[in-house]
Motif scaffolding. Structure first.
Motif, mmCIF file in Angstrom:
data_model
loop_
_atom_site.group_PDB
_atom_site.id
_atom_site.type_symbol
_atom_site.label_atom_id
_atom_site.label_comp_id
_atom_site.label_asym_id
_atom_site.label_seq_id
_atom_site.Cartn_x
_atom_site.Cartn_y
_atom_site.Cartn_z
ATOM 1 N N LEU A 104 14.404 14.411 40.318
ATOM 2 C CA LEU A 104 15.165 13.543 41.329
ATOM 3 C C LEU A 104 15.472 14.400 42.712
ATOM 4 C CD1 LEU A 104 17.376 11.821 38.901
ATOM 5 C CD2 LEU A 104 15.327 10.968 39.838
ATOM 6 N N GLU A 105 14.743 15.416 43.050
ATOM 7 C CA GLU A 105 14.977 16.137 44.130
ATOM 8 C C GLU A 105 13.790 16.040 45.224
ATOM 9 O OE1 GLU A 105 16.131 20.161 43.095
ATOM 10 O OE2 GLU A 105 18.074 19.590 42.315
ATOM 11 N N ILE A 106 12.942 15.389 44.745
ATOM 12 C CA ILE A 106 11.652 15.460 45.836
ATOM 13 C C ILE A 106 11.783 14.662 47.280
ATOM 14 C CG2 ILE A 106 9.161 14.431 46.107
ATOM 15 C CD1 ILE A 106 8.970 14.744 43.088
ATOM 16 N N CYS A 107 12.630 13.407 46.850
ATOM 17 C CA CYS A 107 12.823 12.902 48.270
ATOM 18 C C CYS A 107 13.917 13.603 48.971
ATOM 19 C CB CYS A 107 13.252 11.428 47.889
ATOM 20 S SG CYS A 107 12.135 10.364 47.213
ATOM 21 N N LYS A 108 14.914 14.056 48.228
ATOM 22 C CA LYS A 108 16.190 14.941 48.627
ATOM 23 C C LYS A 108 15.402 16.256 49.453
ATOM 24 C CE LYS A 108 19.587 17.953 46.808
ATOM 25 N NZ LYS A 108 20.109 18.506 45.241
ATOM 26 N N GLY B 243 31.470 20.258 63.529
ATOM 27 C CA GLY B 243 30.520 19.060 62.779
ATOM 28 C C GLY B 243 30.705 19.063 61.471
ATOM 29 N N GLU B 244 30.494 17.728 61.050
ATOM 30 C CA GLU B 244 30.794 17.395 59.780
ATOM 31 C C GLU B 244 29.278 17.374 59.302
ATOM 32 O OE1 GLU B 244 32.112 13.786 57.044
ATOM 33 O OE2 GLU B 244 31.650 13.487 59.311
ATOM 34 N N PRO B 245 28.943 18.583 58.077
ATOM 35 C CA PRO B 245 27.561 18.573 57.704
ATOM 36 C C PRO B 245 27.163 17.543 56.741
ATOM 37 C CG PRO B 245 29.119 20.013 56.486
ATOM 38 C CD PRO B 245 29.856 19.389 57.409
ATOM 39 N N TYR B 246 25.899 17.284 56.994
ATOM 40 C CA TYR B 246 25.342 16.687 56.107
ATOM 41 C C TYR B 246 24.914 17.256 54.468
ATOM 42 C CZ TYR B 246 23.465 12.576 58.730
ATOM 43 O OH TYR B 246 23.219 11.483 59.393
ATOM 44 N N VAL B 247 25.299 16.620 53.472
ATOM 45 C CA VAL B 247 25.048 17.379 51.964
ATOM 46 C C VAL B 247 24.356 16.550 51.252
ATOM 47 C CG1 VAL B 247 26.349 18.118 49.989
ATOM 48 C CG2 VAL B 247 27.609 18.260 52.101
ATOM 49 N N PHE B 248 23.215 16.891 50.852
ATOM 50 C CA PHE B 248 21.993 15.910 50.134
ATOM 51 C C PHE B 248 22.198 16.405 48.617
ATOM 52 C CE2 PHE B 248 20.499 17.290 54.384
ATOM 53 C CZ PHE B 248 20.193 16.013 54.908
ATOM 54 N N VAL B 249 22.172 15.048 48.025
ATOM 55 C CA VAL B 249 22.496 14.773 46.525
ATOM 56 C C VAL B 249 21.130 14.232 46.155
ATOM 57 C CG1 VAL B 249 24.894 14.234 46.844
ATOM 58 C CG2 VAL B 249 23.441 12.348 46.743
ATOM 59 N N ASP B 250 21.191 14.271 44.786
ATOM 60 C CA ASP B 250 19.864 13.761 44.005
ATOM 61 C C ASP B 250 19.432 12.350 44.226
ATOM 62 O OD1 ASP B 250 19.855 16.604 43.240
ATOM 63 O OD2 ASP B 250 20.196 15.958 41.079
ATOM 64 N N ASP B 251 18.140 12.196 44.256
ATOM 65 C CA ASP B 251 17.571 11.191 44.372
ATOM 66 C C ASP B 251 18.271 9.988 43.201
ATOM 67 O OD1 ASP B 251 16.134 12.259 46.392
ATOM 68 O OD2 ASP B 251 14.531 12.337 45.192
ATOM 69 N N VAL B 252 18.080 8.404 43.519
ATOM 70 C CA VAL B 252 18.421 7.573 42.390
ATOM 71 C C VAL B 252 17.262 6.869 42.364
ATOM 72 C CG1 VAL B 252 19.926 5.746 41.821
ATOM 73 C CG2 VAL B 252 21.011 7.745 42.882
ATOM 74 N N VAL B 253 16.821 6.543 41.047
ATOM 75 C CA VAL B 253 15.663 5.458 40.866
ATOM 76 C C VAL B 253 16.004 4.165 40.992
ATOM 77 C CG1 VAL B 253 14.024 5.048 39.124
ATOM 78 C CG2 VAL B 253 14.624 7.139 39.158
ATOM 79 N N ALA B 254 15.014 3.476 42.049
ATOM 80 C CA ALA B 254 15.411 2.023 42.219
ATOM 81 C C ALA B 254 14.892 1.284 41.027
ATOM 82 C CB ALA B 254 14.847 1.966 43.534
#
Length: 574
Positions: free
Chosen positions: A437-441, A467-478
């Motif tokens: 769940l980290e591929i798209c991330k 600046g307010e940073p972006y923080v990337f979290v794990d993908d969720v399966v649709a």
């Protein structure tokens, strides 16, 4: 059509002659209106009239300091008329009235220029000028302060029908610097586009900010005096036809805006040009093989009208060069030398007439020498309009102009590894190849990292500070709904937390049945992602990610969905 007089500096201008029937009445009105007329500070040389139209909710006298800075910097003799704020968009009456007031004080100008502050007011002025272009004499030039030429008024050579100076500030929260970057890339002809470092929207004027500016503007990084000096320098150069000074401003502007324009190119921004249609190719540069080039509907596909231009935008170069690479990750495979060539195309991912699907066009027996030929499909989603109908775009300066997400269909890692010739022992389990769940991330993190590394030094420093940073979290399966996969409509999820703005993608994958050698109606070997455009990331770094801590107004935000806290703007101007 110009407003030049028959004799230099000592005759009645064409503009005044066209308005002559109104002048007597205007002289009476001027006694009641709160117009401001500033006599020239210098004598000799050309005599030039500059008429300034205030921004919304700002008073006429809030532009006197800016006007005086222009007069100080000019070599010409500059008369300035600042239109009464209450009637600043009543052009049919305001223009002849203030010209009459200036003439009554002894002005005899050889050239007349209009200047307008703020996107909304500048848009109205452009509407007026364009509607009257054949009926009334137009000014010799247009100065847009914290605003820009509307897209609908770009001529075939770029820019407005009049010589135009566009001045933006890279700390402007109402006229975003990315919109100025678009103008810098597209508006050519007789236009000059210059960005003033550290200047906010309010600094084109003086005094207290209006409610709208207070709500949306960013904090300036330079003093008001410094801002007015920069504004005066370039407006004066425009009025004086000082091409060397304007060229110097344009060169400095490139340092600020070139990274933003490159982000637009990485996105494949339709703000730069129209999108191609691979079903009806008009650009040889695309070289996009159609697949499956089939439809369940037997009727022919409607031909676009008009057809896309030959220099249209094929797809997203970021998707081509990064997204499919991070999906395939041949560098993690037993044979890292395996490679591929990918082309992306913009299409509605819901379209089935015909279907548009990613594809691998060849197989390899030896992974070490493998070069796969692949395609992907991307649908850019904009919050300011439909990318396939450019006339629908909002053009207000406040709305982000980047794609808020890419709906991208890629070939799965399993499909890529199988086509490259890796053994089934390695590729048969899709959960091992594509289950993370980290591929798209990882793709979205790469987009953000590119923007952070590519932004101008000043933009990077400012974002690092406030600046307010972006923080990337794990993908969720649709999920699969009653009408099929919900991935298409599941929008990228943004959530503000104490660590930054979290970004979550949706993912959807399918088994690569029979190594992908199946009819197109069998959904085999796909891995879909919601992707962050590098231009969206750049807009966050240069504008929207600064609003929480670097705006004029403090904001109340919700942290982790439960805690309310107030963040005060940091002091950026020492």
């Amino acid at each position: 059509m110009t407003t030049r007089m028959g004799g230099k500096g000592n005759g009645e201008s064409t503009l005044l002659r066209n308005y002559l029937p109104l002048l007597v009445a205007c002289l009476a009105w001027s006694a009641q209106a709160e117009d401001i007329v500033l006599d020239p500070k210098k004598t000799g040389g050309d005599t030039v009239a500059l008429i300034i139209f205030p921004g919304s909710e700002l008073a006429s006298d809030q532009y006197t300091s800016t006007a005086e800075a222009i007069q100080d910097a000019a070599s010409s003799s500059i008369w300035v008329g600042i239109v009464d704020a209450a009637s600043s968009t009543q052009f049919d009456s305001a223009i002849p009235r203030i010209l009459a007031s200036m003439s009554a004080k002894g002005m005899s100008a050889s050239k007349t220029f209009y200047a307008s502050h703020s996107p909304a007011e500048s848009a109205l002025l452009q509407d007026y000028l364009s509607a009257s272009i054949e009926e009334k004499s137009q000014p010799d030039g247009l100065v847009l302060l914290g605003s820009f030429v509307l897209r609908k008024y770009r001529t075939s050579s770029g820019g407005f029908r009049l010589p135009t100076l566009t001045l933006g500030g890279d700390a402007d929260g109402l006229c975003r610097v990315t919109r100025i970057a678009e103008a810098f890339a597209v508006d050519k002809g007789s236009s000059s586009v210059i960005v003033l470092p550290g200047v906010s929207h309010m600094q084109f004027a003086s005094g207290a900010a209006s409610s709208v500016i207070q709500k949306h503007d960013l904090k300036p990084e330079v003093s008001e005096a410094s801002a007015h000096s920069s504004i005066g320098r370039f407006v004066a150069a425009f009025l004086d036809s000082n091409r060397e000074e304007l060229a110097a401003g344009s060169s400095a502007t490139a340092t600020v805006l070139d990274p933003i324009v490159e982000a637009m190119r990485q996105e494949g921004s339709q703000k730069l040009n129209a999108l191609c249609n691979s079903d009806f190719p008009t650009s040889s540069a695309c070289n996009y093989p159609k697949w499956p080039d089939a439809s369940l509907d037997p009727l022919p596909v409607p031909k676009p009208d008009p057809m896309p231009p030959s220099d249209c935008i094929c797809g997203s170069s970021f998707v081509e060069e990064n997204a499919q690479k991070l999906m395939a990750r041949f560098d993690l495979s037993p044979t890292p030398s395996a490679s591929f060539f990918s082309k992306d195309s913009f299409h509605d991912v819901s379209d089935t007439h015909p279907f548009h699907l990613p594809h691998i066009f060849n197989d390899c027996e030896d992974p070490a020498s493998c070069l796969l030929n692949t395609t992907s499909v991307t649908m850019p989603i904009y919050e300011d309009g439909d990318p396939w109908h450019r006339e629908s775009y909002v053009d207000d300066g406040l709305t982000p102009i980047s794609a808020k997400e890419f709906r991208t269909k890629l070939k799965s890692r399993q499909a890529m590894w199988q086509a490259a010739g890796f053994s089934d022992d390695i590729t048969k389990d899709i959960e091992k190849t594509d289950g993370s769940l980290e591929i798209c991330k990882s793709i979205n993190q790469a987009s953000y990292d590119w923007a952070l590394s590519s932004a101008s030094p000043a933009a990077k420093a400012k974002f690092s500070s406030v600046g307010e940073p972006y923080v990337f979290v794990d993908d969720v399966v649709a999920k699969i709904g009653v009408t099929g996969p919900e991935w298409i409509k599941d929008a990228m999820v943004y959530k503000r937390t104490s660590s930054g703005m979290t970004v979550q993608s949706w993912t959807f994958k399918t088994e690569n049945t029979n190594h992908g050698h199946v009819p197109y109606i069998v959904t085999a070997g796909y891995h879909y992602c919601k992707i962050l455009s590098p231009f969206r990331a750049m807009e966050w770094i240069t504008v929207d990610g600064l609003r929480l801590h670097g705006s004029l107004a403090s904001e109340t935000v919700t942290l982790d969905g439960k805690n309310n806290a107030t963040f005060s703007s940091r002091k950026m101007l020492q």
